[in-house]
Design an enzyme around this catalytic site. Structure first.
Site, PDB file in Angstrom:
ATOM      1  N   TYR A   1       0.864  -1.172   0.217  1.00  0.00           N
ATOM      2  CA  TYR A   1       0.065   0.171   0.204  1.00  0.00           C
ATOM      3  C   TYR A   1       0.824   1.240   0.019  1.00  0.00           C
ATOM      4  O   TYR A   1       0.270   2.126  -0.578  1.00  0.00           O
ATOM      5  CB  TYR A   1      -0.981   0.069   1.229  1.00  0.00           C
ATOM      6  CG  TYR A   1      -2.134  -0.697   1.298  1.00  0.00           C
ATOM      7  CD1 TYR A   1      -2.301  -2.009   1.090  1.00  0.00           C
ATOM      8  CD2 TYR A   1      -3.190  -0.084   1.239  1.00  0.00           C
ATOM      9  CE1 TYR A   1      -3.301  -2.926   0.888  1.00  0.00           C
ATOM     10  CE2 TYR A   1      -4.566  -0.926   1.071  1.00  0.00           C
ATOM     11  CZ  TYR A   1      -4.325  -1.987   0.945  1.00  0.00           C
ATOM     12  OH  TYR A   1      -5.786  -2.844   1.024  1.00  0.00           O
TER      13      TYR A   1
ATOM     14  N   LYS B   1       3.894 -15.251   3.149  1.00  0.00           N
ATOM     15  CA  LYS B   1       4.178 -15.772   2.061  1.00  0.00           C
ATOM     16  C   LYS B   1       5.542 -16.163   1.941  1.00  0.00           C
ATOM     17  O   LYS B   1       6.248 -15.672   0.962  1.00  0.00           O
ATOM     18  CB  LYS B   1       3.718 -15.122   0.764  1.00  0.00           C
ATOM     19  CG  LYS B   1       3.632 -15.769  -0.490  1.00  0.00           C
ATOM     20  CD  LYS B   1       2.676 -17.037  -0.587  1.00  0.00           C
ATOM     21  CE  LYS B   1       2.969 -18.007  -2.092  1.00  0.00           C
ATOM     22  NZ  LYS B   1       1.991 -19.097  -1.992  1.00  0.00           N
TER      23      LYS B   1
ATOM     24  N   ASP C   1      -1.914 -18.223   1.508  1.00  0.00           N
ATOM     25  CA  ASP C   1      -2.986 -19.244   0.582  1.00  0.00           C
ATOM     26  C   ASP C   1      -3.647 -20.510   1.469  1.00  0.00           C
ATOM     27  O   ASP C   1      -4.864 -20.506   1.514  1.00  0.00           O
ATOM     28  CB  ASP C   1      -2.336 -19.756  -0.680  1.00  0.00           C
ATOM     29  CG  ASP C   1      -0.785 -20.477  -0.508  1.00  0.00           C
ATOM     30  OD1 ASP C   1      -0.567 -20.221   0.765  1.00  0.00           O
ATOM     31  OD2 ASP C   1      -0.449 -21.105  -1.504  1.00  0.00           O
TER      32      ASP C   1
ATOM     33  N   ASP D   1      -5.697  -7.310   4.562  1.00  0.00           N
ATOM     34  CA  ASP D   1      -7.114  -6.713   3.675  1.00  0.00           C
ATOM     35  C   ASP D   1      -8.111  -7.801   3.390  1.00  0.00           C
ATOM     36  O   ASP D   1      -9.171  -7.906   3.476  1.00  0.00           O
ATOM     37  CB  ASP D   1      -6.818  -5.772   2.590  1.00  0.00           C
ATOM     38  CG  ASP D   1      -7.811  -4.953   1.931  1.00  0.00           C
ATOM     39  OD1 ASP D   1      -8.928  -4.812   2.588  1.00  0.00           O
ATOM     40  OD2 ASP D   1      -7.635  -5.344   0.594  1.00  0.00           O
TER      41      ASP D   1
ATOM     42  N   ASP E   1     -11.745  -9.522   4.878  1.00  0.00           N
ATOM     43  CA  ASP E   1     -13.270  -9.517   4.296  1.00  0.00           C
ATOM     44  C   ASP E   1     -13.804 -10.998   4.065  1.00  0.00           C
ATOM     45  O   ASP E   1     -14.879 -11.293   4.211  1.00  0.00           O
ATOM     46  CB  ASP E   1     -13.061  -9.227   2.566  1.00  0.00           C
ATOM     47  CG  ASP E   1     -13.245  -7.656   2.450  1.00  0.00           C
ATOM     48  OD1 ASP E   1     -13.218  -7.049   3.250  1.00  0.00           O
ATOM     49  OD2 ASP E   1     -13.811  -7.403   1.273  1.00  0.00           O
TER      50      ASP E   1
HETATM   51  C1  IPM Z   1     -10.276  -1.555   4.242  1.00  0.00           C
HETATM   52  C2  IPM Z   1     -10.557  -1.257   2.804  1.00  0.00           C
HETATM   53  C3  IPM Z   1      -9.457  -0.031   2.312  1.00  0.00           C
HETATM   54  C4  IPM Z   1      -8.280  -0.747   2.353  1.00  0.00           C
HETATM   55  C5  IPM Z   1      -9.635   0.740   0.993  1.00  0.00           C
HETATM   56  C6  IPM Z   1     -11.018   1.269   1.323  1.00  0.00           C
HETATM   57  C7  IPM Z   1      -8.487   1.560   0.867  1.00  0.00           C
HETATM   58  O1  IPM Z   1     -10.714  -2.155   2.017  1.00  0.00           O
HETATM   59  O2  IPM Z   1     -10.352  -0.744   5.046  1.00  0.00           O
HETATM   60  O3  IPM Z   1     -10.170  -2.795   4.332  1.00  0.00           O
HETATM   61  O4  IPM Z   1      -7.790  -1.554   1.218  1.00  0.00           O
HETATM   62  O5  IPM Z   1      -7.681  -0.718   3.454  1.00  0.00           O
HETATM   63 MG    MG Z   2     -10.526  -3.914   2.818  1.00  0.00          MG
END
Ligand code: IPM
Ligand code: MG
Length: 371
Positions: free
Chosen positions: A141, A186, A219, A243, A247
């Site tokens: 990032y 990784k 993975d 990240d 999710d």
């Molecule tokens: C998160 C989001 C952010 C990230 C985006 C919106 C930049 O996906 O906070 O997880 O990738 O960190």
């Molecule tokens: Mg995210």
């Protein structure tokens, strides 16, 4: 005690969900004998529209001097042209970097009333209670980047110090939980991951001999998270892997609308936000689930304001709302087999939580009186 808070409602459903968290905090303050002031600032797409910048200087200055920041969400189709020079997400990344918020805490707990919300079988989910600590200001990032027409790259760069400090946060959390830490990397491919693994092993052996350390490749970790999610306590990982994995982990809880997060640095100041996005498809309809933001406010009370009892009161009030059958549309119909549910909108869900807080505080006062 007095605390000054900055609200960054942002875009899409952000303002709707932040409003409910603000009202909840305001209702709670007198009960726990502290006072609050709120200042609202622009960040994300709305800030681009008003000032041309996703993180205006005034917003950053206010966040720096606040006791804590509560954020809704940023982004939306209006600002998502890949050719655009400024994007809402840049505001969020700059805020994290400028405030030095290197540790992102994302707890994943399954509310028993919502166990049927996930696409996984209830028996796989029984006992899931994990905390993902995602490194937030390093890796791909923020590493050297080139965006050319024929060549582009992002660099996953980590220093030993960046790894050590986030591993310490995760290990300290493990000490207060079940004493188990899973570090994700990784290392079979990436040099930055080999430094990550070596540094983690050294820090854990030297400073946290009481915490069990396990290494997983990212993975394989993606697989284990859905195969045996109850087997994890604290998970620590670099920025991009974290990240993606969070999710995935959010889906264990059935809805992104339930998961809070805290972004912390070395001081008490932090940024608190739901892990969901701005959901432009349902913005302005009053149907977004405010619970992730309300639970983020609870994390703020715990980690930045030192108000643990108030944090727990919010969490109990949310559980009571779910137990009573209240559901926002993202969770419509999700209930135990014989439980009646009622679908409510954003404001009504917030009101139910605040009514529960009133019930909790009345019984607290009755306890004090009978002592
Ligand atoms: C998160 C989001 C952010 C990230 C985006 C919106 C930049 O996906 O906070 O997880 O990738 O960190
Ligand atoms: Mg995210």
């Amino acid at each position: 005690m007095h605390y000054s808070l900055v609200l960054l409602p942002g875009d899409g459903i952000g303002p709707e969900v932040v409003r409910e968290a603000e009202l909840t905090l305001a209702a709670l303050a007198p009960v726990f004998r502290f006072s609050l002031t709120f200042e609202t600032h622009l960040m994300g797409g709305c800030a681009i529209d008003a000032t041309g910048q996703p993180l205006p200087a005034a917003t950053l200055a206010a966040c720096r001097s606040a006791d804590a920041v509560l954020l809704g969400a940023v982004g939306g189709p209006k600002w998502s042209d890949p050719a655009a020079k400024v994007r809402p997400e840049q505001g969020l990344l700059a805020l994290r970097k400028e405030l030095g918020l290197y540790a992102n805490l994302r707890p994943v707990k399954i509310f028993p009333q919502l166990i049927n919300a996930s696409s996984l079988k209830p028996e796989t989910l029984a006992g899931v209670d994990m905390l993902v600590v995602r490194e937030l200001t390093g890796g791909a990032y923020f590493g050297p980047q080139k965006e050319g027409d024929d060549e582009a790259y992002d660099t996953m760069l980590y220093t030993r110090g960046e790894i050590e400090r986030v591993v310490r946060v995760a290990a300290r959390a493990a000490q207060t939980r079940r004493g188990h830490l899973t570090s994700v990397d990784k290392a079979n491919v990436l040099a930055s991951s080999r430094l990550w693994r070596k540094t983690t092993a050294q820090i854990m052996a030297a400073e946290f001999p009481d915490v069990t350390l396990e290494h997983q490749l990212v993975d394989a970790m993606a697989m284990h998270l859905i195969r045996r999610p109850a087997g994890f306590d604290v998970i620590v990982s670099e920025n991009l892997f974290g990240d993606i994995l969070t999710d995935e982990a959010a889906m264990l809880a059935g809805s992104m609308g339930m998961l809070p997060s805290a972004s912390l640095g070395d001081g008490a100041n932090g940024v608190y936000e739901p892990i969901h996005g701005s959901a432009p498809d349902i913005a302005g309809q009053g149907i977004a689930n405010p619970l992730a933001t309300i639970l983020s406010a609870a994390m703020m009370l715990r980690h930045s304001l030192g108000q643990e009892a108030a944090a727990q009161a919010i969490e109990t009030a949310v559980e009571m709302a779910l137990a009573a059958g209240y559901r926002t549309p993202d969770l419509a119909g999700v209930a135990a087999p014989d439980q009646a549910t009622e679908v409510v909108g954003t404001a009504a869900m917030g009101a139910v939580v605040r009514e529960n807080l009133r019930i909790i505080s009345n019984s607290k006062q009755a306890d004090i009186a009978s002592d």
